[in-house]
Design a protein around this motif. Structure first.
Motif, PDB file in Angstrom:
ATOM      1  N   GLU A  13       0.816  -1.220   0.000  1.00 13.61           N
ATOM      2  CA  GLU A  13       0.000   0.000   0.000  1.00 13.61           C
ATOM      3  C   GLU A  13       0.850   1.272   0.000  1.00 13.61           C
ATOM      4  O   GLU A  13       0.362   2.357  -0.276  1.00 13.61           O
ATOM      5  CB  GLU A  13      -0.937  -0.003   1.216  1.00 13.61           C
ATOM      6  CG  GLU A  13      -2.077  -1.003   1.110  1.00 13.61           C
ATOM      7  CD  GLU A  13      -3.230  -0.519   0.244  1.00 13.61           C
ATOM      8  OE1 GLU A  13      -2.991  -0.077  -0.895  1.00 13.61           O
ATOM      9  OE2 GLU A  13      -4.386  -0.582   0.727  1.00 13.61           O
ATOM     10  N   ASP A  14       2.167   1.129   0.328  1.00 16.67           N
ATOM     11  CA  ASP A  14       3.040   2.300   0.268  1.00 16.67           C
ATOM     12  C   ASP A  14       3.731   2.420  -1.091  1.00 16.67           C
ATOM     13  O   ASP A  14       4.652   3.208  -1.242  1.00 16.67           O
ATOM     14  CB  ASP A  14       4.070   2.266   1.398  1.00 16.67           C
ATOM     15  CG  ASP A  14       4.892   0.996   1.405  1.00 16.67           C
ATOM     16  OD1 ASP A  14       4.732   0.172   0.475  1.00 16.67           O
ATOM     17  OD2 ASP A  14       5.700   0.806   2.332  1.00 16.67           O
TER      18      ASP A  14
ATOM     19  N   ALA B 278      -3.768  -2.393  -4.866  1.00 17.22           N
ATOM     20  CA  ALA B 278      -2.899  -2.145  -3.708  1.00 17.22           C
ATOM     21  C   ALA B 278      -1.750  -1.248  -4.124  1.00 17.22           C
ATOM     22  O   ALA B 278      -1.047  -1.526  -5.093  1.00 17.22           O
ATOM     23  CB  ALA B 278      -2.362  -3.467  -3.163  1.00 17.22           C
ATOM     24  N   GLY B 279      -1.582  -0.156  -3.402  1.00 19.93           N
ATOM     25  CA  GLY B 279      -0.479   0.769  -3.674  1.00 19.93           C
ATOM     26  C   GLY B 279      -0.820   1.864  -4.661  1.00 19.93           C
ATOM     27  O   GLY B 279       0.024   2.710  -4.964  1.00 19.93           O
TER      28      GLY B 279
ATOM     29  N   ARG C 136      -2.552   4.669  -4.662  1.00 21.35           N
ATOM     30  CA  ARG C 136      -2.442   6.083  -4.319  1.00 21.35           C
ATOM     31  C   ARG C 136      -0.986   6.541  -4.315  1.00 21.35           C
ATOM     32  O   ARG C 136      -0.649   7.610  -4.811  1.00 21.35           O
ATOM     33  CB  ARG C 136      -3.079   6.344  -2.940  1.00 21.35           C
ATOM     34  CG  ARG C 136      -3.140   7.822  -2.584  1.00 21.35           C
ATOM     35  CD  ARG C 136      -4.056   8.584  -3.543  1.00 21.35           C
ATOM     36  NE  ARG C 136      -3.929  10.036  -3.451  1.00 21.35           N
ATOM     37  CZ  ARG C 136      -3.015  10.766  -4.105  1.00 21.35           C
ATOM     38  NH1 ARG C 136      -2.116  10.177  -4.879  1.00 21.35           N
ATOM     39  NH2 ARG C 136      -3.013  12.078  -3.995  1.00 21.35           N
ATOM     40  N   GLU C 137      -0.104   5.719  -3.780  1.00 24.13           N
ATOM     41  CA  GLU C 137       1.315   6.086  -3.748  1.00 24.13           C
ATOM     42  C   GLU C 137       1.925   6.058  -5.153  1.00 24.13           C
ATOM     43  O   GLU C 137       2.806   6.859  -5.459  1.00 24.13           O
ATOM     44  CB  GLU C 137       2.093   5.137  -2.828  1.00 24.13           C
ATOM     45  CG  GLU C 137       1.854   5.376  -1.353  1.00 24.13           C
ATOM     46  CD  GLU C 137       2.416   6.705  -0.852  1.00 24.13           C
ATOM     47  OE1 GLU C 137       3.343   7.248  -1.489  1.00 24.13           O
ATOM     48  OE2 GLU C 137       1.907   7.203   0.169  1.00 24.13           O
TER      49      GLU C 137
END
Lengths: 956, 108
Positions: free
Chosen positions: A666-667, A851-852, A854-855
Motif C-alpha cells: 500500500e506504500d 494495492a499501492g 495512491r502512492e
C-alpha cells in the motif's frame, strides 16, 4: 605441585537430617589441589569442611570473598568447573573428578595483584564506568581491552561441546513456586482438589527451612515429603527454578539435574500460580561485612545441619530475632565457642570487622573489641517479591515487620508462606492448605471459562471440578521485627557488583536521588544476585541519604530472570523446519553445493556455475525451482483479486495464457513478482517468489477476509504440492517433446507466455508454462510433488544426447542478470517503488483500485526516485561487489550496485544498480566506489538486459 | 506471553498470531489526498488504554479478526471477525458469529 587435602577438619559428627551420604566419598580438585567430598556435598560445603574460607575475589576491588549464604545465591561462591564458567559453588553438588577453579583472581586466589584496586578504590566509586573511560575518544579500544581484563566471571571455552539443552511445554493447572513447607502443603491441597500441580524447588530437595530448624521441623518435613510423594497429580521438579512469570501465567521454569540433558527450559501455561518462595535473609551493612567469616545465620544453620560443617571456631552472633538465637544455639551445640551474642533488640550493635583474608575481631557499639574468626548476623528478612512483581504488583513496605509484602495480586496469582506473613508452622500450613484449595478452585474456574471460549460441539457440563465458592484463606500474623539495615559505618551493599553504601550515598549527592536512578548509576542490584540480597539495604541507604522513608522510596522492579539462566537453556533446541524438494536425493548424488534459501535447502551449483550457464545458452539445462510460491485460485471473482493485488490488468487474460505481474504494498513499494496463468475459465495458478510465498499467502487472505469478503475466491497454497522444474535452452523444445503427452509443443500451438496442462513422463495432472526467466526458450513444468524425482530423472535420461545438464541457483542468477531480470529483494529494497524498479510499464493507473495505487499515482507525478539501470564497468574484468556505492564528487552517494557477476556469455562483467535520477540516462558514466577504496567508471546501459534485449531467444 | 482469544479457536498463545495493527479504515485511493493516504499508512493513535486492533491467526485457523485490547493490562474485552466481513450477507465458509467475552481476569 599438587597438594592432597583429604582431611575434613571442620566436619562434624553424623547428625540427623544431614544431606551428605558418608558412605560415598569423591575426589575433586580446587585450584589444582586435591580435596575430598561426601556425596551430597556442594563444592563450597566440601571446601568449607576442609577449612577453606576464600572462594573468589570481588568484582571491582578484588577483595577476598568467602561464603555468605551457603545457598544458590551466594555471591562470593561463583567458580569455574571444567570449561563451565560462573557455576554457583554453594549450590552445585560435587561430582567425582570435578576440576574447580577460582574466578576473577590472578595469579592466585590468596595473592591477587588486582587487589591493589582497593588502594585506588576511590577511582572505582559510583559511576566510574561513566566518568573514567570517556576521553579521549581515540583510546576507547584500549579502554575496552583493559576493562575486559578486569571484568569478573569465568573463562568461556571455545572448544567445549554444546551439550543438549532441551525444551518442554507444560500445561499444569497450578504451579507452586517454592518447595518449602508452605509450597508443599499448597501443592498437596491443590492436587487433592483435583488440580494438576507442578511443584518447583530451586534446591536439591524439598523442605525449605525445615531442613535446618531442629528435630520438630525434621518430623514435620518427613510428613510433608511423604504427603507430596503420596498425592497423585503433583509433578515435582527440584534443582529447578521459576525464572519468570509473564502475561496470563506463562511461566518459565529452568530444570536442571536431568539425565543426558544439561538443562531444560520448561515453558508452562499455568491457570494459577502460587508463589511460595519463603524469605531470604538480609545481610547487614557495616565496615568489613564482606570479610571471609562474616556469614548469615541461615548460612550457619545450613552448614551445621545440612552438611555437618562447623563454620568457625569462635563466633560473635549479632541477632535481632529468634532465628539468630537459634543459630547461636546450633553453633554452641556444634562446638563453636560463642564469644558474645550481640543483641540488637537491646540496642547493641556491631560496628566493624577487622581482618583481611578472614575475620580476626569484631568491634561493638559499646567499644568492646572481641577476637573471633566468625561473625554471624541475623538482622531480618527480604521477601522475594519477584514473581508477584512480574504479575503487576508493587510491593508495599511494612515498617512494623521491617520488610516488603505483596500488595495487590491478580486473581490468578496467590501467595503463601513467608512472603505472605509469619506465624508458627501450624498456622503456616493451614494458610498454605487454604491457598492450595483456592488455587485449584480458581484454576478450574479459569479452565471452564477458557473452554467456553472455544466453539465446540461437546458441552463442558458434567466435568468434575471444585465448587465455585471461594475458599476462606486465613490471615497470617505478621511478626514485629526491628528495622535493621545498616550500622553507623559504611559497608558493602551489593556483593556481586562491589557496590558499597558509600557509593549509594555519593550517587544521591550527585543527584541520583531516586532508587531506580541510584540503582542504574551504581549498578547496585544489577549483578548475579539480582537484588535478592541487596535491594532492601540499597533502598534503606538511599532513603537515609535522601532523608526519606523506605515506604516513600519504594523498591526497584524485579524483572525476569529470578536467577541467572544459561544462554544454552534459552537458545535450547531450535524447532525450525527445513524443506527439501523431492529431487534432493538426486542433487545430493551429484554433490550439489547446498544453499540455504529461507527454510529451503537448494542446489547452489553442481561444481561450475559458468559451465552450467554456457550449457543453458547452447544446449538445455534443468533447474529445480520447487520453492517457487504456487497458489491455486478458483472462483468467478479471481480476476477482481488479481486486479487488486497486481499493478497491471488481468480482466482480459484468456484461458491458456500467462502474464507477468508486479505487486506493490500500500506504500507503493515493490512487494513481489511472478507469473499467473489461467488454466480454466474459473481456475488460475499464481506463482510468487520463493521467499515471498509465505507472506503473500497472508497478504492475499487479508484482502479476501477483511476488505472483500464478498468476493467468491478459493485460495489454496500449492507450493510444496508441486515439484517444479525449469527446462531452459535452445534444445528445450526437443527435450519437452520426448516427455510431454497431450500437449502440442509447436511454436504456433504453444507460443511464449502460454500455459498448457497434460501428462509429463507418464504423470497426469501436470501443467507447463512457457516463460523465460533465463532469457532462453524455456518451459516450467509443475508436477505433483511425489513424481518430481521421477520426472527429473526421466528428463536427464531422455536428454542425454542433447547434453542436458542440471544448473543451480548461481547459474540462474547469472542467466537472469544477463537478461536483465530483476529479483525482488535483491535489486529492490524496502523503499523501491514500482517506477524506480523500471516497472512503470506495468502500472495501470486507470484501474479503479489496486494495492499501492495512491502512492504510485504520487510517484508518477514526482519522478525524483533513484532508478534501476543496467550498468557495465568500463574495464570488463572489474566485478564490483554487490552493495558497492555509486558516488558523485568525493563523498556524495548517488546509487549502489545491486547485482554483479562475470557474464560467461558476454565475457565481461555486468551489473544492475540504482542511480540518482540525473544519472539515469543511457551512456552516462558513473563512478563506483569499491570496498578496497578504488573508484572505477561504469556505463549506464540503454536497458536492463545485457544480452538479447529484444527477446528473440525466448520467443523462438 | 499473553493469551489471545481467537473467535474461531478460543484462547491461544499470542505467538501463534501475527499482529496486523491498529484497525484503520482504508480510504478510497481514487479520492483520498496523499496526506489522508499517509495517515492511513503510518499514523496510529497508540493509546495507553483500550485499542481496536487486527490479528491474524497464523499458526491456527488462518483467519483475520479484530480484538479490543487494553494495552496496559493486555485484557481483551471483545474479539470478533473483521468489520467488513461482518457486513456481508454471504458467509462462504459457514463461520458462526464472533464471540464476545469479558477480560480474562479470573473468577469474579
Amino acid at each position: 605441585m599438587q597438594v592432597l587435602v583429604d582431611t575434613m577438619p571442620m566436619r562434624l559428627e553424623v547428625r540427623r537430617g544431614e544431606r551428605i551420604d558418608r558412605r560415598h566419598t569423591f575426589g575433586f580438585t580446587w585450584n589444582g589441589d586435591r580435596y575430598t567430598a561426601y556425596a551430597g556435598d556442594t563444592i563450597v560445603s566440601a571446601l568449607a569442611a576442609a577449612g577453606e574460607r576464600i572462594f573468589s575475589r570481588s568484582f571491582k576491588l578484588h577483595r577476598p570473598r568467602g561464603l555468605l549464604t551457603a545457598s544458590y545465591i551466594d555471591p562470593g561462591c561463583m567458580v569455574q568447573v571444567g570449561d563451565e564458567p560462573n557455576v554457583r559453588g554453594a549450590h552445585r553438588l560435587v561430582e567425582s573428578g570435578m576440576t574447580v577453579r577460582a574466578q576473577n583472581a590472578w595469579p592466585t586466589l590468596r595473592f591477587d595483584v588486582k587487589s591493589a584496586n582497593q588502594a585506588v578504590g576511590r577511582f572505582l566509586s559510583a559511576g566510574f564506568y561513566y566518568k573514567t573511560f570517556m576521553k579521549p575518544e581515540r583510546l576507547w579500544p584500549a579502554y575496552e581491552n583493559v576493562l575486559q581484563r578486569f571484568s569478573a566471571g569465568g573463562v568461556v571455552s571455545e572448544s567445549s561441546t554444546h551439550g543438549l539443552y532441551d525444551k518442554r511445554y507444560a500445561h499444569p493447572d497450578v504451579i507452586v513456586a517454592g518447595g518449602g513447607p508452605a509450597g508443599m502443603a499448597a501443592a498437596v491441597a491443590a492436587a487433592e482438589a483435583g488440580a494438576a500441580v507442578l511443584l518447583v524447588e530451586e534446591e536439591h530437595e524439598l523442605g525449605g527451612h525445615l531442613r535446618w530448624a531442629g528435630p520438630d521441623a525434621l518430623d514435620a518435613l518427613e510428613k510433608l515429603r511423604a504427603a507430596v510423594a503420596a498425592t497423585d497429580g503433583i509433578e515435582t521438579m527440584t534443582d529447578s527454578v521459576v525464572t519468570g512469570r509473564y502475561d496470563d501465567n506463562w511461566v518459565a521454569v529452568l530444570q536442571r539435574s536431568l539425565p543426558h540433558v544439561k538443562e531444560r527450559l520448561v515453558k508452562a501455561r499455568a491457570k494459577t500460580l502460587v508463589a511460595a518462595p519463603g524469605l531470604i535473609e538480609r545481610p547487614y551493612v557495616f565496615e568489613g561485612n564482606d570479610t571471609p567469616g562474616v556469614i548469615l545465620s541461615t548460612a550457619s544453620r545450613r552448614l551445621i545441619n545440612m552438611f555437618a560443617v562447623k563454620p568457625g571456631h569462635r563466633a560473635v552472633v549479632f541477632s535481632a530475632n529468634a532465628d539468630g538465637d537459634a543459630a547461636a544455639a546450633d553453633l554452641e551445640r556444634a562446638g563453636v565457642e560463642i564469644a558474645r551474642l550481640v543483641d540488637a533488640r537491646k540496642g547493641e550493635d556491631i560496628v566493624r570487622v577487622s581482618g583481611g583474608k578472614g575475620v580476626r575481631s569484631v568491634e561493638c557499639n559499646d567499644g568492646a573489641k572481641i577476637k573471633c574468626d566468625l561473625v554471624v548476623t541475623a538482622v531480618g528478612w527480604t521477601a522475594p517479591t519477584s514473581l508477584t512483581n512480574m504479575s503487576g504488583d508493587r510491593p508495599a513496605y511494612n515498617p512494623h515487620a521491617g520488610r516488603f509484602f505483596p500488595s495487590s495480586l491478580p486473581d490468578d496469582v496467590l501467595v503463601t508462606g513467608g512472603i505472605a506473613g509469619d506465624g508458627n508452622l501450624d498456622q503456616l500450613l493451614e494458610h498454605a492448605h487454604a491457598v492450595g484449595c483456592e488455587a485449584a478452585r480458581r484454576s478450574a474456574h479459569i479452565g471452564r471459562r477458557r473452554r467456553a471460549a472455544v466453539p465446540q460441539s461437546n458441552s463442558d457440563e458434567g466435568r468434575e471440578g471444585p465448587g465455585d465458592s471461594p475458599v476462606a484463606i486465613p490471615e497470617l500474623p505478621i511478626a514485629g521485627h526491628p528495622e535493621l539495615f545498616m550500622s553507623r559505618t559504611h559497608g558493602v551493599v551489593d556483593y556481586s557488583e562491589d557496590v558499597g553504601s558509600k557509593d549509594l550515598v555519593a550517587a544521591v549527592k550527585e543527584g541520583y536521588d531516586s532508587i531506580e536512578l541510584a540503582k542504574r548509576y551504581t549498578t547496585a542490584t544489577m549483578g548475579p544476585a539480582q537484588g535478592k540480597l541487596e535491594t532492601v539495604n540499597a533502598v534503606a541507604v538511599v532513603a537515609a541519604a535522601t532523608g526519606s522513608t523506605i515506604e516513600a522510596t519504594g523498591t526497584t522492579v524485579w524483572r525476569p530472570p529470578f536467577n541467572p539462566i544459561s544462554l544454552g537453556a534459552l537458545a535450547g533446541r531450535i524447532f525450525e523446519p527445513v524443506m527439501f524438494s523431492p529431487m534432493q536425493p538426486w542433487h545430493e548424488g551429484r554433490r550439489a553445493e547446498p544453499l540455504v534459501a529461507g527454510t529451503w535447502i537448494r542446489p547452489d551449483h553442481y561444481g561450475d556455475p559458468a559451465a552450467e550457464v554456457r550449457n543453458v545458452r547452447t544446449n538445455v539445462g534443468l533447474i529445480d525451482v520447487t520453492p517457487l510460491g504456487k497458489f491455486d485460485l478458483r472462483g468467478p471473482d479471481v480476476p477482481k483479486l488479481l486486479n487488486q493485488l497486481y499493478v497491471n490488468k488481468w480482466s482480459k487474460l484468456g484461458v491458456g495464457s500467462v502474464r507477468y505481474g508486479v505487486m506493490c504494498a500500500e506504500d507503493g513499494v515493490v512487494l513481489d513478482d511472478g507469473v499467473t496463468g489461467r488454466l480454466e475459465p474459473d481456475r488460475y495458478m499464481m506463482s510468487t517468489t520463493s521467499s515471498g510465498a509465505a507472506a503473500l499467502w497472508e497478504w492475499m487472505e487479508n484482502w479476501l477476509q477483511t476488505e472483500h469478503p464478498e468476493w467468491r475466491v478459493c485460495l489454496t497454497p500449492m507450493t510444496s504440492a508441486y515439484a517444479s522444474i525449469n527446462v531452459a535452452g535452445p534444445k528445450s523444445r526437443e527435450l519437452m517433446r520426448r516427455v510431454a503427452e497431450e500437449i502440442d509443443l509447436s511454436p504456433e500451438e504453444f507460443p511464449y507466455m502460454r500455459v498448457r496442462t497434460g501428462r509429463i513422463a507418464g504423470v497426469d495432472g501436470c501443467f507447463v508454462w512457457r516463460i523465460g526467466f533465463t532469457g532462453e526458450l524455456g518451459y516450467e513444468i509443475h508436477v505433483p510433488a511425489s513424481y518430481g524425482l521421477h520426472v527429473w530423472t526421466t528428463l536427464i535420461e531422455l536428454g542425454a544426447d542433447l547434453n542436458v545438464q542440471p544448473f543451480g541457483v548461481e547459474a540462474q542468477r547469472i542467466l537472469r542478470l544477463e537478461k536483465g531480470h530483476m529479483i525482488v529483494g535483491q535489486d529492490t529494497d524496502g523503499l523501491t517503488g514500482a517506477y524506480g524498479a523500471d516497472l512503470g510499464w506495468a502500472v495501470k493507473l486507470d484501474k479503479q483500485d489496486f494495492a499501492g495505487k495512491r502512492e504510485l499515482v504520487w510517484q508518477s507525478e514526482n519522478d525524483d526516485y533513484f532508478r534501476l539501470v543496467g550498468l557495465q564497468p568500463v574495464d570488463p574484468s572489474e566485478i564490483p561487489p554487490e552493495a558497492s556505492q555509486i558516488i558523485e564528487g568525493t563523498k556524495q552517494i548517488a546509487g549502489r550496485i545491486t547485482s554483479s557477476r562475470m557474464s560467461p556469455t558476454l565475457g565481461r562483467s555486468i551489473c544492475l544498480g540504482f542511480v540518482a535520477p540525473h544519472l539515469g540516462a543511457p551512456g552516462t558514466t558513473v563512478t563506483v566506489h569499491l570496498p578496497d577504496g578504488r573508484r572505477i567508471p561504469a556505463t549506464v546501459m540503454p536497458q536492463l538486459a545485457h544480452f538479447d534485449p529484444d527477446g528473440g531467444r525466448v520467443r523462438g | 506471553m499473553m493469551l489471545l482469544p481467537c473467535p474461531h479457536c478460543g484462547p491461544r498463545n499470542s505467538s501463534e498470531f501475527r499482529y496486523v495493527g491498529e484497525g484503520t479504515a482504508r480510504p478510497d485511493p481514487g479520492t483520498a489526498t496523499i496526506g489522508v493516504w499517509r495517515d492511513y499508512l503510518y499514523t496510529r493513535s497508540n493509546p495507553a488504554g483500550w485499542t481496536t486492533e487486527n490479528w491474524f491467526h497464523r499458526a491456527g485457523c488462518r483467519r483475520y479478526f479484530t480484538v479490543e485490547r487494553h494495552t496496559v493490562s493486555n485484557a481483551v474485552r471483545a474479539s470478533h471477525r473483521p468489520a467488513a466481513q461482518a457486513r456481508t450477507t454471504s458467509d462462504p465458509e459457514g463461520l458462526s458469529a464472533g464471540t464476545e467475552r469479558g477480560p480474562d481476569a479470573g473468577p469474579g
